[in-house]
Design a protein around this motif. Sequence first.
Motif, mmCIF file in Angstrom:
data_model
loop_
_atom_site.group_PDB
_atom_site.id
_atom_site.type_symbol
_atom_site.label_atom_id
_atom_site.label_comp_id
_atom_site.label_asym_id
_atom_site.label_seq_id
_atom_site.Cartn_x
_atom_site.Cartn_y
_atom_site.Cartn_z
ATOM 1 N N LEU A 96 49.012 36.071 47.939
ATOM 2 C CA LEU A 96 49.269 35.285 49.142
ATOM 3 C C LEU A 96 48.544 35.875 50.354
ATOM 4 O O LEU A 96 47.912 35.150 51.144
ATOM 5 N N LEU A 97 48.607 37.196 50.485
ATOM 6 C CA LEU A 97 47.996 37.850 51.643
ATOM 7 C C LEU A 97 46.472 37.868 51.557
ATOM 8 O O LEU A 97 45.790 38.003 52.572
ATOM 9 N N GLN A 98 45.938 37.741 50.346
ATOM 10 C CA GLN A 98 44.489 37.621 50.201
ATOM 11 C C GLN A 98 44.036 36.179 50.402
ATOM 12 O O GLN A 98 42.965 35.910 50.924
ATOM 13 N N LEU A 99 44.906 35.243 49.994
ATOM 14 C CA LEU A 99 44.567 33.827 50.084
ATOM 15 C C LEU A 99 44.634 33.318 51.523
ATOM 16 O O LEU A 99 43.798 32.519 51.955
ATOM 17 N N ALA A 100 45.631 33.807 52.273
ATOM 18 C CA ALA A 100 45.849 33.301 53.630
ATOM 19 C C ALA A 100 44.617 33.443 54.532
ATOM 20 O O ALA A 100 44.219 32.481 55.193
ATOM 21 N N PRO A 101 43.974 34.617 54.581
ATOM 22 C CA PRO A 101 42.769 34.729 55.424
ATOM 23 C C PRO A 101 41.486 34.304 54.698
ATOM 24 O O PRO A 101 40.395 34.505 55.205
ATOM 25 N N GLY A 102 41.638 33.780 53.480
ATOM 26 C CA GLY A 102 40.474 33.322 52.729
ATOM 27 C C GLY A 102 39.627 34.436 52.167
ATOM 28 O O GLY A 102 38.395 34.311 52.101
ATOM 29 N N ARG A 103 40.267 35.524 51.734
ATOM 30 C CA ARG A 103 39.500 36.673 51.237
ATOM 31 C C ARG A 103 39.466 36.762 49.719
ATOM 32 O O ARG A 103 39.086 37.777 49.163
ATOM 33 N N ILE A 104 39.908 35.720 49.045
ATOM 34 C CA ILE A 104 39.927 35.723 47.589
ATOM 35 C C ILE A 104 38.497 35.684 47.054
ATOM 36 O O ILE A 104 37.708 34.800 47.411
ATOM 37 N N GLY A 105 38.152 36.642 46.219
ATOM 38 C CA GLY A 105 36.838 36.674 45.581
ATOM 39 C C GLY A 105 36.934 36.247 44.127
ATOM 40 O O GLY A 105 38.015 35.923 43.623
ATOM 41 N N ARG A 106 35.815 36.281 43.432
ATOM 42 C CA ARG A 106 35.810 35.870 42.024
ATOM 43 C C ARG A 106 36.708 36.763 41.186
ATOM 44 O O ARG A 106 37.357 36.308 40.262
ATOM 45 N N GLY A 107 36.745 38.049 41.556
ATOM 46 C CA GLY A 107 37.561 38.978 40.784
ATOM 47 C C GLY A 107 39.047 38.795 40.995
ATOM 48 O O GLY A 107 39.852 39.350 40.249
ATOM 49 N N ASP A 108 39.420 38.037 42.035
ATOM 50 C CA ASP A 108 40.835 37.838 42.340
ATOM 51 C C ASP A 108 41.412 36.566 41.726
ATOM 52 O O ASP A 108 42.588 36.276 41.885
ATOM 53 N N ARG A 109 40.578 35.789 41.062
ATOM 54 C CA ARG A 109 41.052 34.507 40.543
ATOM 55 C C ARG A 109 42.137 34.680 39.493
ATOM 56 O O ARG A 109 43.077 33.887 39.422
ATOM 57 N N LEU A 110 42.003 35.698 38.662
ATOM 58 C CA LEU A 110 43.034 35.940 37.647
ATOM 59 C C LEU A 110 44.360 36.282 38.311
ATOM 60 O O LEU A 110 45.428 35.872 37.838
ATOM 61 N N LEU A 111 44.291 37.027 39.424
ATOM 62 C CA LEU A 111 45.526 37.340 40.150
ATOM 63 C C LEU A 111 46.186 36.080 40.690
ATOM 64 O O LEU A 111 47.413 35.966 40.699
#
Length: 442
Positions: free
Chosen positions: A411-426
């Motif tokens: 949630l905290l990575q998604l909110a500021p739009g910092r999700i990268g390719r490596g975070d998709r599984l999370l």
Amino acid sequence: MTVEARLAARFDFAGRGTDGRTEALAGATTFLTMAYIVVVNPAILGQAGMPVAAVAAATCFAAGVASILMGLVANVPLALAPGMGLNAYFAFTVVGAMGVPWPTALGCVLVSGVAFLLLTLAGIRQMIVAAIPPHLFAAVAGGIGLFLGFIGLRDAGLVVNSPATGVTLGSLHQPGAILALIGLAIGAVLSARRVRAAVLIGVVATSAIGWASGATSFHPPAYSLAALGETAFQLDLGGVFGGAGRHGLGVLEILFVFLFVDLFDNLGTLVAVTRRAGLVGADGRIPRLDRMLLTDAIATIVGALAGTSTVTSYVESAAGVEAGGRTGLTAIVTGVLFLLTMLAAPYAGLIPLAASAPALILVGALMMAPLTEIDWRAPDVAIPSFLTLAAIPLTFSIANGLAFGITAHALLQLAPGRIGRGDRLLLVLAALFVVRFAWLAS
């Protein structure tokens, strides 16, 4: 070549800074802190209608074979046994509340074990480990330390249930609490003096004091090794695959819970124990992770065939690590002791909870070190880490702690739009956790 030299070469004593004597002491220490499962698991599964003596034998057999296999295949000081929590779910929810016959429930355990095996062979479990950020694993290690300490305080009678506050201080006049405090003092002093076998000495000394003073007593029930046949290979796979009509979506729920809890409990335990043993590489990766996960999956299958609930890695393995265990020989010694206990399984109760509880408290305290690796000043790191750290002991579940932490991190990575390719599984994991919590709520 001597036996000692062969063991040193096989388990890499030199590379891990250990020796045969230390590994044997560590294995015995782990066994003593886990021995309660030989008495507790049959008591719980017995309430599901399973024959108690047979479950006692199955518990020893499954723990022995799984721990020896972990030591031989993965060469790590990680012992396994039927998991607490999952055995209660098996007995009280699956069999008791849902009305599923225990042979069918054992079939569900087997199917979940096969699913674990397939997920491991496909590399899915390894991908999950790689996707979880380091600060959450550090929080898991600290959370497990709190978990162990809380279990120890509860087993000692130093912390008890309270209708007003949830928990409160227990009566310090009770013989068990007094005995546990004595054991805690012995273990703490020896640990402070850097005595490597401090935990083991503390458990044995406290047990001896308890028996000599009459503070503990034990009356073993009737038992026969031949009883194993009453649960071995008694599982009902037909009831699993043909049970949808009788139990609705219940069978799917059972399989999901067995999969979810065992998966994340094991990941948390595995990371915490290997970190404490210094077996994690500089890049944060765990050597021989594939072998550990493969062994874990096979252990659940073995347990189901023997006649017990899900077999999982035990956080009490940290006690052996604290005693100096660094190789698979520690797990093998623990496994051999479990197999020997099959000859007189109920006598594991000779080690009272008041003696093993101080060991868990001490080990819990020493597992707090990884918390220094977390940047507590960064909210996007501190909040998920804190939720993981707090949820593990307070919900009595490593899986719940990881669920809260991973969801908050996503949630905290998604909110500021910092999700990268490596975070998709999370993100996928976080979505599954939300679905799980919604399922449980309904």
